[in-house]
Design an enzyme around this catalytic site. Sequence first.
Site, mmCIF file in Angstrom:
data_model
loop_
_atom_site.group_PDB
_atom_site.id
_atom_site.type_symbol
_atom_site.label_atom_id
_atom_site.label_comp_id
_atom_site.label_asym_id
_atom_site.label_seq_id
_atom_site.Cartn_x
_atom_site.Cartn_y
_atom_site.Cartn_z
ATOM 1 N N ASP A 5 39.046 23.737 106.067
ATOM 2 C CA ASP A 5 39.600 25.093 106.158
ATOM 3 C C ASP A 5 38.513 26.078 105.717
ATOM 4 O O ASP A 5 38.217 26.213 104.518
ATOM 5 C CB ASP A 5 40.856 25.215 105.280
ATOM 6 C CG ASP A 5 41.589 26.520 105.556
ATOM 7 O OD1 ASP A 5 40.912 27.568 105.679
ATOM 8 O OD2 ASP A 5 42.826 26.494 105.660
ATOM 9 N N ILE A 6 37.925 26.754 106.681
ATOM 10 C CA ILE A 6 36.767 27.614 106.404
ATOM 11 C C ILE A 6 37.162 28.812 105.545
ATOM 12 O O ILE A 6 36.506 29.122 104.543
ATOM 13 C CB ILE A 6 36.148 28.092 107.740
ATOM 14 C CG1 ILE A 6 35.666 26.865 108.524
ATOM 15 C CG2 ILE A 6 34.990 29.069 107.499
ATOM 16 C CD1 ILE A 6 35.369 27.121 109.972
ATOM 17 N N LYS A 61 45.925 30.909 101.191
ATOM 18 C CA LYS A 61 44.463 30.812 101.362
ATOM 19 C C LYS A 61 43.723 31.658 100.328
ATOM 20 O O LYS A 61 42.502 31.632 100.264
ATOM 21 C CB LYS A 61 44.081 31.255 102.773
ATOM 22 C CG LYS A 61 44.804 30.436 103.852
ATOM 23 C CD LYS A 61 43.959 30.189 105.063
ATOM 24 C CE LYS A 61 44.752 29.394 106.096
ATOM 25 N NZ LYS A 61 43.907 28.599 106.980
ATOM 26 N N ASN A 71 41.281 25.033 121.842
ATOM 27 C CA ASN A 71 42.409 25.954 122.056
ATOM 28 C C ASN A 71 41.974 27.072 122.996
ATOM 29 O O ASN A 71 40.852 27.082 123.480
ATOM 30 C CB ASN A 71 42.910 26.502 120.716
ATOM 31 C CG ASN A 71 41.808 27.213 119.968
ATOM 32 O OD1 ASN A 71 41.320 28.236 120.418
ATOM 33 N ND2 ASN A 71 41.388 26.644 118.847
HETATM 34 O O1 PMT Z 1 39.768 34.832 120.869
HETATM 35 P P1 PMT Z 1 40.861 35.598 121.573
HETATM 36 O O2 PMT Z 1 41.197 35.006 122.914
HETATM 37 O O3 PMT Z 1 40.558 37.069 121.654
HETATM 38 O O4 PMT Z 1 42.208 35.435 120.718
HETATM 39 C C1 PMT Z 1 42.296 36.017 119.460
HETATM 40 C C2 PMT Z 1 43.000 35.118 118.434
HETATM 41 C C3 PMT Z 1 44.466 34.977 118.832
HETATM 42 C C4 PMT Z 1 42.337 33.726 118.411
HETATM 43 C C5 PMT Z 1 42.806 35.806 117.042
HETATM 44 O O5 PMT Z 1 43.399 37.082 117.075
HETATM 45 C C6 PMT Z 1 43.436 34.979 115.944
HETATM 46 O O6 PMT Z 1 44.635 35.005 115.671
HETATM 47 N N1 PMT Z 1 42.589 34.151 115.255
HETATM 48 C C7 PMT Z 1 43.024 33.211 114.218
HETATM 49 C C8 PMT Z 1 43.599 31.978 114.889
HETATM 50 C C9 PMT Z 1 44.019 30.941 113.882
HETATM 51 O O7 PMT Z 1 43.376 29.947 113.741
HETATM 52 O O8 PMT Z 1 45.076 31.294 113.161
HETATM 53 P P2 PMT Z 1 45.743 30.330 112.008
HETATM 54 O O9 PMT Z 1 46.986 31.016 111.666
HETATM 55 O O10 PMT Z 1 45.813 28.925 112.486
HETATM 56 O O11 PMT Z 1 44.674 30.386 110.838
HETATM 57 C C10 PMT Z 1 44.753 31.312 109.759
HETATM 58 C C11 PMT Z 1 43.362 31.686 109.297
HETATM 59 O O12 PMT Z 1 42.687 30.564 108.769
HETATM 60 C C12 PMT Z 1 42.466 32.257 110.372
HETATM 61 O O13 PMT Z 1 41.687 33.300 109.797
HETATM 62 C C13 PMT Z 1 41.554 31.088 110.735
HETATM 63 O O14 PMT Z 1 40.261 31.528 111.174
HETATM 64 C C14 PMT Z 1 41.457 30.351 109.413
HETATM 65 N N2 PMT Z 1 41.269 28.894 109.558
HETATM 66 C C15 PMT Z 1 42.205 28.138 110.162
HETATM 67 C C16 PMT Z 1 42.029 26.770 110.227
HETATM 68 C C17 PMT Z 1 40.855 26.209 109.677
HETATM 69 N N3 PMT Z 1 40.639 24.909 109.767
HETATM 70 N N4 PMT Z 1 39.940 26.995 109.097
HETATM 71 C C18 PMT Z 1 40.135 28.322 109.002
HETATM 72 O O15 PMT Z 1 39.269 29.044 108.490
#
Ligand code: PMT
Length: 412
Positions: free
Chosen positions: A305-306, A340, A208
Amino acid sequence: MNFLSQKRILLGVSGGIAAYKSAELVRQLRAAGAAVRVVMTPAATGFVAARTFQALSGERVWSDWSDDRSGMDHIELARWADRILIAPASADTLARLAHGRADDLLAAVCLASTVPLCVAPAMNQAMWGNAATRHNIALLRERNVQVWGPAAGAQACGESGPGRMLEPDALVRAVADSFSSERLAGVRVVVTAGPTREAIDPVRFISNRSSGKMGYAVAQAAREAGAQVALVSGPVELDAPDGVTRTMVESAQEMLEAVLAEVSTGCDLFIGAAAVADYRPASASARKIKKRADCTSLDLQPAPDILATVAALENRPFCVGFAAETEQLQRHAQKKRLGKGVEMIAANRVGKGLGFETDQNELLLVWEGGSQLLAMDAKTRLARRLIECVADLYRHRTKHQDFAQDHAENSA
Ligand code: PMT
């Protein structure tokens, strides 16, 4: 050491013989990694040429209203800076600041700024001791202006006493210290940042647009707040923030393993800012997949999912997740927080020019019983505000838990 990396210092130089030392100050601030812009008072230009500062800072120099080309430069400069340091700060400049004047460009920038203002006074010892200066300094201190120095000693005028500007190296140290707080002193923090790459074959992957800027800014802000920080990062083009230990990984599985290894050695606070893949190829081909004439498809399976895994650990840390959403931020953020099982979610809007890759961001923080909007700002500054909120909530929870434990022990 780049202990001021990504910090933007606006250096105000006012009229005084010590202005020659400010040239060395600019050099040292830049050597420490800071970006420096210089605003001189008209009086300062009689001591050192603007060109000296231009060459050393690598930026244009502002010295009077005619340099405010857009008519809004004073506002832009105020918004740009993380800190304003005036060195040397003459008796006249201190008087202007104390009385809220905006009749020179530097005073106007200070008036328009909301970031900490620091001054390094330099003047004749009698001027420093004068009741008017004492009163002005007291007024400035009342408004939380940080007054660094002056030192005492021989003066250019032949007199001796307090009034010498602090040396550039002492000022650089003071600037660096002004960024650290003790909010997270002694707290062990693990931060994830950047994207993951899920291999399709030896040359292709699913990933991504995450640049890591947000997560790295969070790691740096936590470090500045006194925490011991371990950063687990996907592939990005950024240097590790000073004082932060970093583990580089590629896939979600590798990120999970690195995070669990860090958490097992002690972690009080986990912040998941990485854009981790939700899905990965069911199996990665050992050989490069050959092009075919017809359509093909890829079998995907959920990636680990970490955040949810860490939040489900028995001795779990306080957990903060991010949420990248294109709409209904509040609703999705609350849903993710509950789903979560984490204490706080920092939700950001993503899409064209938003969230990913950019230098600026906006965050909606949601926790049980509360929410707060952190308005659009540079990711570095936003991260500091996020860390302040996280630290407050973390301290509140741990205090509450300690109280509950004491209560249970006392009633047993
Ligand atoms: O890196 P930049 O270019 O500065 O951009 C910043 C960002 C937009 C990436 C950052 O601000 C951000 O939003 N990061 C989280 C992105 C994400 O994966 O969001 P999500 O809504 O899909 O996930 C929710 C949470 O679960 C997040 O804390 C993610 O780290 C965690 N996750 C998601 C999927 C997974 N398989 N394991 C996880 O731990």
